[in-house]
Design a protein around this motif. Sequence first.
Motif, short mmCIF file in Angstrom:
data_model
loop_
_atom_site.label_atom_id
_atom_site.label_comp_id
_atom_site.label_asym_id
_atom_site.label_seq_id
_atom_site.Cartn_x
_atom_site.Cartn_y
_atom_site.Cartn_z
N UNK A 1 -20.67 -13.84 -14.37
CA UNK A 1 -19.28 -14.15 -13.79
C UNK A 1 -19.45 -15.63 -12.68
N UNK A 2 -18.56 -15.10 -11.86
CA UNK A 2 -17.59 -16.47 -11.33
C UNK A 2 -19.57 -17.16 -10.24
N UNK A 3 -19.58 -16.04 -9.77
CA UNK A 3 -20.63 -16.29 -8.81
C UNK A 3 -21.78 -16.15 -9.70
N UNK A 4 -22.00 -16.57 -10.93
CA UNK A 4 -23.75 -17.13 -11.30
C UNK A 4 -24.33 -15.99 -12.11
N UNK A 5 -23.90 -14.37 -11.53
CA UNK A 5 -24.86 -13.67 -11.84
C UNK A 5 -24.01 -13.35 -13.55
N UNK A 6 -25.53 -12.63 -13.98
CA UNK A 6 -24.88 -12.02 -15.42
C UNK A 6 -24.90 -10.43 -15.20
N UNK A 7 -23.97 -9.69 -15.85
CA UNK A 7 -23.75 -8.17 -15.78
C UNK A 7 -23.77 -7.48 -17.22
N UNK A 8 -24.60 -6.49 -16.88
CA UNK A 8 -24.41 -5.55 -17.90
C UNK A 8 -23.44 -4.04 -18.56
N UNK A 9 -22.71 -4.52 -19.07
CA UNK A 9 -21.92 -2.83 -19.36
C UNK A 9 -22.58 -2.34 -20.62
N UNK B 1 -20.43 -0.83 -24.18
CA UNK B 1 -19.42 -0.68 -24.19
C UNK B 1 -18.63 0.99 -24.98
N UNK B 2 -19.26 1.58 -25.18
CA UNK B 2 -18.63 3.12 -25.11
C UNK B 2 -18.08 3.92 -24.27
N UNK B 3 -18.54 3.06 -23.24
CA UNK B 3 -18.15 3.85 -21.71
C UNK B 3 -17.38 3.05 -20.79
N UNK B 4 -18.04 1.93 -20.77
CA UNK B 4 -17.61 0.56 -19.84
C UNK B 4 -18.41 0.73 -18.35
N UNK B 5 -18.93 1.15 -18.26
CA UNK B 5 -20.13 1.94 -17.08
C UNK B 5 -20.75 0.38 -17.39
N UNK B 6 -21.14 -0.11 -15.62
CA UNK B 6 -22.05 -1.78 -15.71
C UNK B 6 -23.46 -0.72 -15.26
N UNK B 7 -24.48 -1.12 -16.38
CA UNK B 7 -25.40 -0.63 -16.05
C UNK B 7 -26.39 -1.21 -15.46
N UNK B 8 -25.88 -2.88 -15.00
CA UNK B 8 -27.14 -4.47 -14.08
C UNK B 8 -26.42 -5.12 -13.72
#
Length: 425
Positions: free
Chosen positions: A343-351, A353-360
Amino acid sequence: MNRRPLAPCLAAVLLLGTACSPSDPPEAGRDAAGAQPSSTSGPGSDDSSGDDHGAVDGAEEVAEPPLHLLTLDAAGGVGLLDLVDETATVVGTIEPPVAAWTDGRYVFAATSGGVEVVDSGMWTWDHGDHFHYYRSAPELVGAVPGRGVPVVAHGRVSTAGSTGMFFPESGEAVLLDNAALDAGRVEERFRLDLGGREGLVAPLGDGAVVTVPDRSGRVRAVRRVAADGTAVDGSHERCLDARGSISTAVGLAINCADGALLLVEDGDEWVPERIPYPQGVSAPPATDFRAREGRPTVAALAGRVGFWLLDTRERRWDLVRTDGGLLQVVASDDEEGHVVALDRAGRVRVYLAGSGEQVAITRPLVAAPAGARHPVPLLVVDDQRAYLNDPEGGRVLEIDYADGARVARELVPPTAARFFAEVGR
């Protein structure tokens, strides 16, 4: 979204030439640091099932994927870092780079005068139902002249087929012969003036797909061309504002304004299929597909709305809306369906695919780019790890995205990683 279960081979019983799942090569001999990316044989793989098993004079066949990071510093210094034992090698120097791409073996570095080609000497050969792994001495192969930062597209096999480069300032499309690169030469199969400043040239079989602009220069269609650049009769396909392409296990996918154009091999023919965006869903179109090498599901940003997932096997788009602006998104397409984003703050996000849920989500790991002259950090994903560089600091972070996006290692390559690529896959 549907996912086909993986069937990995166990490294403990790995033998050279052992048949493995066509979905993923066996796990490399790394410790908790990670594992290798996947590759699958697919349409237009340019004789990936040949009797030579990808062997090349002077190359050594090895038992595991020879995974390395190839790094480029601001002055053009080229380095290799072994991801198993962290052995570092300085390869040489090219012109100062402004961007870079890889096909898993070669790194194509854009410079002020064109593109410099670097052979990492590390690659995986996809033999359809199993894999072969090779390593040889790295080499600075040569340069392709051109104007402007190009759009680069590669096929499924680095030691055969071709690599496409479209140079926007001249409107030229160049198709490189990968067999010549393998022999240490830069040879162009063709160089065409496409007549516009927007476009692409994507390898397909023995030839390629190129864009067709109208009189104003706007891309209206694509067409197939043979290896010598001559047009293939009856291959003209509507594709307004074609931007970006990717070779998957299913076929070649090209972004169009109204969805994806998928070219699938059927015997000796290439069959065009259209995958339109879902009705009633409003979001900016995809422009840049990113995925783990060779997988059927790929990801692309949907402006600031979120990201698109295109499953080329299911012929389906899914939109995942997010609560923060993303800079990059990459589909791992593993058994869990992980999608990794920066993301634009330099963070790594993990989703998922099946649900679109952000898990980390991590803390800020790298600084956001400060202006157009500063490169955006690059996020690369293989089947168990993600790699993220710090262009200003020169380090590379290895992230276990399936374990809460844990930072597994901070890697210090022999040349600062202003740009980098994972090779040997």
